[in-house]
Motif scaffolding. Structure first.
Motif, PDB file in Angstrom:
ATOM      1  N   ILE A 121       0.887  -1.141  -0.125  1.00  0.00           N
ATOM      2  CA  ILE A 121       0.099  -0.147  -0.234  1.00  0.00           C
ATOM      3  C   ILE A 121       0.953   1.137  -0.002  1.00  0.00           C
ATOM      4  N   SER A 122       0.214   2.560  -0.338  1.00  0.00           N
ATOM      5  CA  SER A 122       1.168   3.495  -0.305  1.00  0.00           C
ATOM      6  C   SER A 122       1.294   4.055   1.140  1.00  0.00           C
ATOM      7  N   PRO A 123       2.402   4.870   1.352  1.00  0.00           N
ATOM      8  CA  PRO A 123       2.704   5.714   2.666  1.00  0.00           C
ATOM      9  C   PRO A 123       1.313   6.189   3.251  1.00  0.00           C
ATOM     10  N   THR A 124       0.685   6.866   2.131  1.00  0.00           N
ATOM     11  CA  THR A 124      -0.556   7.790   2.734  1.00  0.00           C
ATOM     12  C   THR A 124      -1.779   6.870   3.280  1.00  0.00           C
ATOM     13  N   ARG A 125      -1.909   5.683   2.470  1.00  0.00           N
ATOM     14  CA  ARG A 125      -2.822   4.955   2.997  1.00  0.00           C
ATOM     15  C   ARG A 125      -2.399   4.003   4.407  1.00  0.00           C
ATOM     16  N   TYR A 126      -1.206   3.822   4.546  1.00  0.00           N
ATOM     17  CA  TYR A 126      -0.625   3.324   5.670  1.00  0.00           C
ATOM     18  C   TYR A 126      -0.844   4.259   6.908  1.00  0.00           C
ATOM     19  N   TYR A 127      -0.632   5.534   6.702  1.00  0.00           N
ATOM     20  CA  TYR A 127      -0.825   6.481   7.984  1.00  0.00           C
ATOM     21  C   TYR A 127      -2.197   6.759   8.229  1.00  0.00           C
ATOM     22  N   GLN A 128      -3.150   6.453   7.329  1.00  0.00           N
ATOM     23  CA  GLN A 128      -4.592   6.620   7.588  1.00  0.00           C
ATOM     24  C   GLN A 128      -5.017   5.199   8.283  1.00  0.00           C
ATOM     25  N   LEU A 129      -4.524   4.149   7.907  1.00  0.00           N
ATOM     26  CA  LEU A 129      -4.873   2.907   8.803  1.00  0.00           C
ATOM     27  C   LEU A 129      -3.980   3.002  10.093  1.00  0.00           C
ATOM     28  N   LEU A 130      -3.078   3.511  10.185  1.00  0.00           N
ATOM     29  CA  LEU A 130      -2.258   3.767  11.452  1.00  0.00           C
ATOM     30  C   LEU A 130      -3.203   4.832  12.606  1.00  0.00           C
ATOM     31  N   ASN A 131      -3.462   5.894  11.882  1.00  0.00           N
ATOM     32  CA  ASN A 131      -4.300   6.677  12.691  1.00  0.00           C
ATOM     33  C   ASN A 131      -5.355   6.067  13.151  1.00  0.00           C
ATOM     34  N   ALA A 132      -6.272   5.207  12.335  1.00  0.00           N
ATOM     35  CA  ALA A 132      -7.536   4.618  12.943  1.00  0.00           C
ATOM     36  C   ALA A 132      -7.116   3.527  13.960  1.00  0.00           C
ATOM     37  N   LEU A 133      -5.944   2.799  13.591  1.00  0.00           N
ATOM     38  CA  LEU A 133      -5.681   1.687  14.894  1.00  0.00           C
ATOM     39  C   LEU A 133      -5.364   2.391  16.179  1.00  0.00           C
ATOM     40  N   LEU A 134      -4.847   3.845  15.912  1.00  0.00           N
ATOM     41  CA  LEU A 134      -4.572   4.130  17.409  1.00  0.00           C
ATOM     42  C   LEU A 134      -5.663   4.445  18.238  1.00  0.00           C
ATOM     43  N   ASP A 135      -6.889   4.605  17.484  1.00  0.00           N
ATOM     44  CA  ASP A 135      -8.121   4.761  18.308  1.00  0.00           C
ATOM     45  C   ASP A 135      -8.863   3.213  18.603  1.00  0.00           C
ATOM     46  N   ASP A 136      -8.271   2.287  18.213  1.00  0.00           N
ATOM     47  CA  ASP A 136      -8.775   0.988  18.234  1.00  0.00           C
ATOM     48  C   ASP A 136      -8.515   0.193  19.584  1.00  0.00           C
ATOM     49  N   PRO A 137      -9.391  -0.148  20.464  1.00  0.00           N
ATOM     50  CA  PRO A 137      -8.669  -0.859  21.559  1.00  0.00           C
ATOM     51  C   PRO A 137      -7.990  -2.113  21.540  1.00  0.00           C
ATOM     52  N   ARG A 138      -8.510  -2.810  20.275  1.00  0.00           N
ATOM     53  CA  ARG A 138      -7.846  -3.988  20.102  1.00  0.00           C
ATOM     54  C   ARG A 138      -6.293  -3.823  19.896  1.00  0.00           C
ATOM     55  N   ALA A 139      -6.105  -2.677  19.092  1.00  0.00           N
ATOM     56  CA  ALA A 139      -4.694  -2.288  18.939  1.00  0.00           C
ATOM     57  C   ALA A 139      -3.956  -2.123  20.314  1.00  0.00           C
ATOM     58  N   LEU A 140      -4.626  -1.418  21.151  1.00  0.00           N
ATOM     59  CA  LEU A 140      -3.993  -0.997  22.402  1.00  0.00           C
ATOM     60  C   LEU A 140      -3.643  -2.218  23.299  1.00  0.00           C
ATOM     61  N   ALA A 141      -4.668  -3.312  23.180  1.00  0.00           N
ATOM     62  CA  ALA A 141      -4.604  -4.583  23.958  1.00  0.00           C
ATOM     63  C   ALA A 141      -3.359  -5.580  23.294  1.00  0.00           C
ATOM     64  N   HIS A 142      -3.472  -5.279  21.952  1.00  0.00           N
ATOM     65  CA  HIS A 142      -2.155  -6.002  21.097  1.00  0.00           C
ATOM     66  C   HIS A 142      -0.747  -5.417  21.535  1.00  0.00           C
ATOM     67  N   ASP A 143      -0.703  -4.130  21.347  1.00  0.00           N
ATOM     68  CA  ASP A 143       0.812  -3.575  21.583  1.00  0.00           C
ATOM     69  C   ASP A 143       0.657  -2.067  22.373  1.00  0.00           C
ATOM     70  N   PRO A 144       0.423  -2.409  23.420  1.00  0.00           N
ATOM     71  CA  PRO A 144       0.086  -1.077  24.437  1.00  0.00           C
ATOM     72  C   PRO A 144       1.363  -0.091  24.237  1.00  0.00           C
ATOM     73  N   VAL A 145       2.544  -0.631  24.335  1.00  0.00           N
ATOM     74  CA  VAL A 145       3.901   0.298  24.293  1.00  0.00           C
ATOM     75  C   VAL A 145       3.881   1.161  23.018  1.00  0.00           C
TER      76      VAL A 145
END
Length: 86
Positions: A45-69
């Motif tokens: 994927i493009s870096p632009t799409r990557y950062y969109q996905l990453l930003n959404a992940l930061l608000d996802d409680p599952r991401a926090l549970a998977h890798d809190p640090v």
């Protein structure tokens, strides 16, 4: 076969792609362009799409549970950027 674009149901774990996004953020990168190259090569994927996905992940409680640090570090950095912008 999953394309990795589907979001798992609430209560389910992260998709393989979401885990790969967090794994890229967990790494240190030697210089400019290396991370963007890895994003294109590993995720296709493009870096632009990557950062969109990453930003959404930061608000996802599952991401926090998977890798809190990693998630908490990135949330702090995002909040600092928002504060500087006013």
């Amino acid at each position: 076969m999953s394309t990795g674009s589907e979001r798992p149901n609430e209560g389910a774990g992260l998709s393989e792609r979401d885990e790969a996004v967090l794994a890229i953020e967990r790494r240190g990168w030697p210089g400019p362009g290396a991370k963007e190259r890895a994003i294109r090569e590993r995720l296709g994927i493009s870096p632009t799409r990557y950062y969109q996905l990453l930003n959404a992940l930061l608000d996802d409680p599952r991401a926090l549970a998977h890798d809190p640090v990693t998630v908490n570090r990135l949330r702090r950095r995002r909040d600092e950027r928002r504060d500087r912008r006013g």
